[in-house]
Scaffold this motif. Structure first.
Motif, PDB file in Angstrom:
ATOM      1  N   ILE A 240       0.825  -1.200   0.000  1.00  0.00           N
ATOM      2  CA  ILE A 240       0.000   0.000   0.000  1.00  0.00           C
ATOM      3  C   ILE A 240       0.865   1.258   0.000  1.00  0.00           C
ATOM      4  N   SER A 241       0.252   2.350  -0.385  1.00  0.00           N
ATOM      5  CA  SER A 241       0.864   3.674  -0.324  1.00  0.00           C
ATOM      6  C   SER A 241      -0.261   4.686  -0.164  1.00  0.00           C
ATOM      7  N   PHE A 242      -0.054   5.673   0.698  1.00  0.00           N
ATOM      8  CA  PHE A 242      -1.071   6.708   0.837  1.00  0.00           C
ATOM      9  C   PHE A 242      -0.384   8.057   1.053  1.00  0.00           C
ATOM     10  N   ALA A 243      -1.149   9.119   0.868  1.00  0.00           N
ATOM     11  CA  ALA A 243      -0.589  10.471   0.940  1.00  0.00           C
ATOM     12  C   ALA A 243      -0.363  10.891   2.382  1.00  0.00           C
ATOM     13  N   SER A 244       0.779  11.518   2.618  1.00  0.00           N
ATOM     14  CA  SER A 244       1.065  12.119   3.922  1.00  0.00           C
ATOM     15  C   SER A 244       0.721  13.603   3.859  1.00  0.00           C
ATOM     16  N   PRO A 245       0.075  14.141   4.887  1.00  0.00           N
ATOM     17  CA  PRO A 245      -0.237  15.573   4.880  1.00  0.00           C
ATOM     18  C   PRO A 245       0.997  16.460   4.988  1.00  0.00           C
TER      19      PRO A 245
ATOM     20  N   ALA B  44     -10.664  -6.563  14.155  1.00  0.00           N
ATOM     21  CA  ALA B  44      -9.885  -5.553  14.865  1.00  0.00           C
ATOM     22  C   ALA B  44      -8.946  -4.885  13.867  1.00  0.00           C
ATOM     23  N   GLY B  45      -8.435  -3.727  14.223  1.00  0.00           N
ATOM     24  CA  GLY B  45      -7.457  -3.033  13.387  1.00  0.00           C
ATOM     25  C   GLY B  45      -6.208  -2.750  14.203  1.00  0.00           C
ATOM     26  N   ILE B  46      -5.039  -3.110  13.680  1.00  0.00           N
ATOM     27  CA  ILE B  46      -3.803  -3.005  14.463  1.00  0.00           C
ATOM     28  C   ILE B  46      -2.695  -2.371  13.630  1.00  0.00           C
ATOM     29  N   LEU B  47      -1.990  -1.417  14.230  1.00  0.00           N
ATOM     30  CA  LEU B  47      -0.771  -0.869  13.648  1.00  0.00           C
ATOM     31  C   LEU B  47       0.409  -1.699  14.140  1.00  0.00           C
TER      32      LEU B  47
ATOM     33  N   ARG C  80     -11.931   1.668   6.503  1.00  0.00           N
ATOM     34  CA  ARG C  80     -12.258   0.333   5.991  1.00  0.00           C
ATOM     35  C   ARG C  80     -13.532  -0.191   6.640  1.00  0.00           C
ATOM     36  N   PRO C  81     -14.504  -0.625   5.827  1.00  0.00           N
ATOM     37  CA  PRO C  81     -15.753  -1.152   6.402  1.00  0.00           C
ATOM     38  C   PRO C  81     -15.566  -2.483   7.123  1.00  0.00           C
ATOM     39  N   ASP C  82     -14.442  -3.168   6.890  1.00  0.00           N
ATOM     40  CA  ASP C  82     -14.225  -4.449   7.569  1.00  0.00           C
ATOM     41  C   ASP C  82     -13.488  -4.304   8.896  1.00  0.00           C
ATOM     42  N   VAL C  83     -13.271  -3.074   9.357  1.00  0.00           N
ATOM     43  CA  VAL C  83     -12.584  -2.833  10.625  1.00  0.00           C
ATOM     44  C   VAL C  83     -13.567  -2.236  11.628  1.00  0.00           C
TER      45      VAL C  83
ATOM     46  N   ASP D 114      -6.374   6.656  10.376  1.00  0.00           N
ATOM     47  CA  ASP D 114      -7.427   7.095   9.446  1.00  0.00           C
ATOM     48  C   ASP D 114      -7.717   6.011   8.413  1.00  0.00           C
ATOM     49  N   LEU D 115      -6.661   5.382   7.917  1.00  0.00           N
ATOM     50  CA  LEU D 115      -6.828   4.328   6.917  1.00  0.00           C
ATOM     51  C   LEU D 115      -7.615   3.158   7.494  1.00  0.00           C
ATOM     52  N   LEU D 116      -7.262   2.722   8.688  1.00  0.00           N
ATOM     53  CA  LEU D 116      -8.011   1.628   9.308  1.00  0.00           C
ATOM     54  C   LEU D 116      -9.483   2.000   9.483  1.00  0.00           C
TER      55      LEU D 116
END
Length: 317
Positions: A58-63, A82-85, A153-156, A148-150
């Motif tokens: 994955i890749s996403f924009a950093s502010p 669950a969502g985990i970093l 997601r509708p599955d989190v 924010d990404l987690l």
């Protein structure tokens, strides 16, 4: 001022500041604010499957920077999960987190691992210049964007979010815990109080581990002191904390570990392991048990007892 005298003074200053800030909230929290309206602009491609877990690049924009690169681990099924970093040490990148990501994700968690800013450039991970402070602030903002990404997601399940980081990633988790209130629990594996703690404090005595000119050292300490994780961890009152420390740790001294333990909020669970900095298989099983208890993931079973399926160490020719 000689190096040893200056270093002793910096350690005294460090302990004085961390102790005083345990009672205060006049911290530079504004540094970690970001524009939440910036689109994530996520790119996502599946690169493999392992143990019923889909592995995504994955890749996403950093502010505040360019792009944030990492891996996403999605278990089979519909969720909600669950969502985990999951955060790496230094040096390191998200790309070497596959064994750990799969190990956690297969228990019912969407896992995101992102690369620290230092992993996106050449050179030493820690430069011992004020640029380290810029990267650390960027890292915190990027981790908040990973939350924010987690949440996108509708599955989190937004009520079941957590963090696990080891070594540098553990220390950075202590900082994140002080500024990010959306996570329910944090596991900090073999952390210290931050880069100042790591480079200037050994057994409570001056330890000249900064082979740089005194003026450079002064500038670096001045830049890093305001954002040292040990100054922030006491604010993590909305989450549960589990700190894993090692009695034979060759990278983090007992003194540095204990200073972080003391700064953590009441109720923090601390467990010592008879192991080195890499910990042992039991520590990973304990992480699964912690997430099972706090986030409702599945409990560890017989297949988990040996820990993640790390590749064997490279052999010398």
């Amino acid at each position: 001022m000689t190096n040893n005298v200056f270093l002793a003074a910096s350690i005294c200053l460090f302990l004085l500041v961390t102790n005083s800030f345990a009672q205060k909230d006049d911290l530079p929290l504004h540094l970690f604010s970001y524009d939440k309206t910036v689109p994530l602009a996520l790119t996502d491609s599946v690169i493999g499957h392992e143990d019923n877990v889909a592995i995504h690049r994955i890749s996403f924009a950093s502010p505040v920077a360019d792009r944030v690169n990492g891996l996403l681990f999605v278990p089979s099924g519909k969720g909600p999960f669950a969502g985990i970093l999951l955060q790496h040490g230094a040096p390191g990148t998200a790309m070497n987190q596959t064994p750990r990501g799969v190990y956690v994700a297969r228990h019912g968690a969407v896992v995101v691992a992102i690369s620290a800013p230092f992993a996106e450039r050449s050179g030493q991970a820690i430069q011992l210049t004020p640029a380290d402070s810029v990267e650390q602030v960027t890292y915190m903002i990027n981790l908040q964007r990973a939350v924010d990404l987690l949440l996108s997601r509708p599955d989190v399940d937004p009520t079941r979010l957590g963090y696990v980081g080891r070594s540098h990633g553990g220390a950075m988790g202590g900082l994140l815990a002080g500024i990010e209130s959306r996570l329910k629990t944090y596991i900090l594996a073999v952390p210290d109080g931050g880069l100042i703690s790591h480079f200037t404090i050994a057994s409570g005595e001056p330890a000249d581990q900064l082979p740089i000119p005194v003026e450079q050292r002064k500038r670096w300490l001045a830049a890093m002191m305001p954002i040292e994780p040990i100054r922030f961890i006491h604010r993590a009152t909305s989450a549960t904390l589990f700190i894993q420390s090692a009695r034979q740790d060759e990278a983090v001294s007992t003194f540095a570990s204990e200073q972080l333990h003391k700064a953590a909020p009441a109720g923090t669970v601390v467990k010592w392991y008879d192991a080195g900095h890499r910990l042992n298989s039991q520590s990973y099983v304990d992480q699964l048990s912690w997430f099972h208890d706090k986030l409702g993931t599945t409990a560890p079973g017989p297949a988990d007892q040996n820990g993640p399926n790390f590749p064997p160490p490279a052999t010398k020719p």
